[in-house]
Design an enzyme around this catalytic site. Sequence first.
Site, short mmCIF file in Angstrom:
data_model
loop_
_atom_site.label_atom_id
_atom_site.label_comp_id
_atom_site.label_asym_id
_atom_site.label_seq_id
_atom_site.Cartn_x
_atom_site.Cartn_y
_atom_site.Cartn_z
N HIS A 122 0.87 -1.17 0.00
CA HIS A 122 0.00 0.00 0.00
C HIS A 122 0.92 1.23 0.00
O HIS A 122 2.03 1.18 0.51
CB HIS A 122 -0.84 -0.06 1.29
CG HIS A 122 -1.91 0.96 1.40
ND1 HIS A 122 -1.67 2.25 1.80
CD2 HIS A 122 -3.24 0.88 1.18
CE1 HIS A 122 -2.82 2.92 1.83
NE2 HIS A 122 -3.79 2.11 1.46
N ASP A 202 3.04 -4.44 8.09
CA ASP A 202 1.85 -3.61 7.89
C ASP A 202 0.66 -4.55 8.07
O ASP A 202 0.32 -5.33 7.19
CB ASP A 202 1.90 -3.01 6.48
CG ASP A 202 0.57 -2.39 6.08
OD1 ASP A 202 -0.41 -2.47 6.85
OD2 ASP A 202 0.51 -1.83 4.97
N GLN A 205 -4.70 -4.80 7.30
CA GLN A 205 -5.80 -5.65 6.83
C GLN A 205 -5.91 -6.97 7.59
O GLN A 205 -6.81 -7.76 7.31
CB GLN A 205 -5.64 -5.95 5.33
CG GLN A 205 -5.76 -4.72 4.45
CD GLN A 205 -7.15 -4.10 4.46
OE1 GLN A 205 -8.12 -4.69 4.93
NE2 GLN A 205 -7.25 -2.87 3.96
N LYS A 228 -10.09 -0.13 10.84
CA LYS A 228 -10.22 -1.35 10.04
C LYS A 228 -10.53 -2.56 10.92
O LYS A 228 -10.55 -3.70 10.46
CB LYS A 228 -8.95 -1.58 9.22
CG LYS A 228 -8.71 -0.47 8.19
CD LYS A 228 -7.68 -0.84 7.20
CE LYS A 228 -7.14 0.36 6.45
NZ LYS A 228 -7.98 0.76 5.33
N CYS A 366 -4.72 2.54 -3.64
CA CYS A 366 -3.43 2.94 -3.05
C CYS A 366 -2.35 1.89 -3.33
O CYS A 366 -1.48 1.64 -2.48
CB CYS A 366 -3.54 3.23 -1.56
SG CYS A 366 -4.52 4.66 -1.19
N1 PLP Z 1 -1.82 -0.79 4.64
C1 PLP Z 1 -2.82 -1.43 4.04
C2 PLP Z 1 -2.59 -2.82 3.54
C3 PLP Z 1 -4.06 -0.83 3.88
O1 PLP Z 1 -5.05 -1.46 3.28
C4 PLP Z 1 -4.23 0.49 4.38
C5 PLP Z 1 -5.51 1.19 4.19
O2 PLP Z 1 -6.30 0.87 3.34
C6 PLP Z 1 -3.17 1.11 5.01
C7 PLP Z 1 -1.98 0.44 5.12
C8 PLP Z 1 -3.29 2.50 5.55
O3 PLP Z 1 -4.17 2.55 6.61
P1 PLP Z 1 -4.60 3.96 7.24
O4 PLP Z 1 -5.08 4.79 6.08
O5 PLP Z 1 -5.66 3.64 8.20
O6 PLP Z 1 -3.38 4.54 7.85
#
Ligand code: PLP
Length: 409
Positions: A122, A202, A205, A228, A366
């Site tokens: 992402h 990360d 998800q 999430k 993203c």
């Molecule tokens: N990493 C992954 C795999 C995501 O799907 C997302 C958000 O969709 C993020 C990071 C970023 O999360 P946040 O926007 O809540 O910081």
Amino acid sequence: MIDPAQLRKDFPALDQQVNGHPLVYLDNAATTQKPLAVINALDHYYRRDNSNVHRGLHELSNRATAAYEHARVRAAQFVNAADADEIVFTRGTTEGLNLIANTWGAVNISAGDEILLTEAEHHSNLIPWQLLAQRAGARLRFVPVRSGADGDTLDLDALEKLLAPPVKLFSFVHVSNTLALVNNAKKFCALARQRGIVSVIDAAQSIGHRPLDVRDLGCDFLSVSGHKMAGPTGIGFLYGRKELLEQLPPWQGGGEMLDSTTYETAKFKPAPHRFEAGTPNIADAIALSAAMDYLDAVGRDAIADHDARLSAYAYEKLGALDFLRILGPKSGRAGLTTFVMSGVHAHDVVEMANIFGIALRGGHHCNQPLMKKLNAPASARASFYLYNTAAEVDRLAETLVKIKQYFTR
Ligand code: PLP
């Protein structure tokens, strides 16, 4: 086994009509709906306990402080951290990753060093490292995504080769928000550790979808978002292994993060407070704690099981539609399905689905470089959570047929 029909009653937002149809909310990878327990925790805090934390000596401040610090303990339990001091509250996954890049990275990354990522990251696990690499004169390397008989998966042979000095840090997505790919985080962290490389997960998800145990995973850092995992927006946490966290400099300055200061210099608090400058997001941390209680009451193994069933069902149902190309691996998929409809732009798919009361997401999710690599600059995504049902997947499949028919008339 969980009963989604029963659980839906806990989520007031699900009980509404959209464009004359009962809402089918399939945008959970973007953000999940919130149960009453979370909404009530916010309501209670603002009605009864609202106060600033740590510095007050009055009843409300003491209550707010206790609840806020309890949320930290709760987060530590939720990921089985050894110590609550290993939990830093952040705005979410993105901020946690930026924190590592700006603290650990500032101290440890210099010219000639390498940072290893995967091609499935992402943007929030790409751009902080790009910025760091540009500042430090370091190089980014990527474990490739390859497309073959087993679908779009990570090239694990390449990973083994790339995970070696001069790589100093390996940051990877646990569950891809586009591919539904589930990485073997425990193995990746073990390989990194054997080679003296710091590992970062990360877990945006995965945190709300399966049990996570940072000690079992063997990671150095893990970053998550509250929204999430049935919690509020604007709150998340970063787990950092104590030995590492303790050595890191602060990255933002302000109140709350220091023991004493003169006009010239300051003595900072130990971790995690040194990383929480200013008034924190008290209410949302407390409500996040309620979300964690809720998820544990449902059972995270049961949620993972539900995810797996629904994901397999969706893969089968949508896979039977010959006008769809589904991205990601063919097996072991997480609870989401990203697809490209032949001849129809993803934004049109999502807008049409909305007319039928179905919430999807469309675009690059993203994951711009990955989508480009997969030759799917825009795709539509249906992502599931504990309250989604097989009947909703059926409604999605029927609606996609209608959308395709509409655009081929
Ligand atoms: N990493 C992954 C795999 C995501 O799907 C997302 C958000 O969709 C993020 C990071 C970023 O999360 P946040 O926007 O809540 O910081």
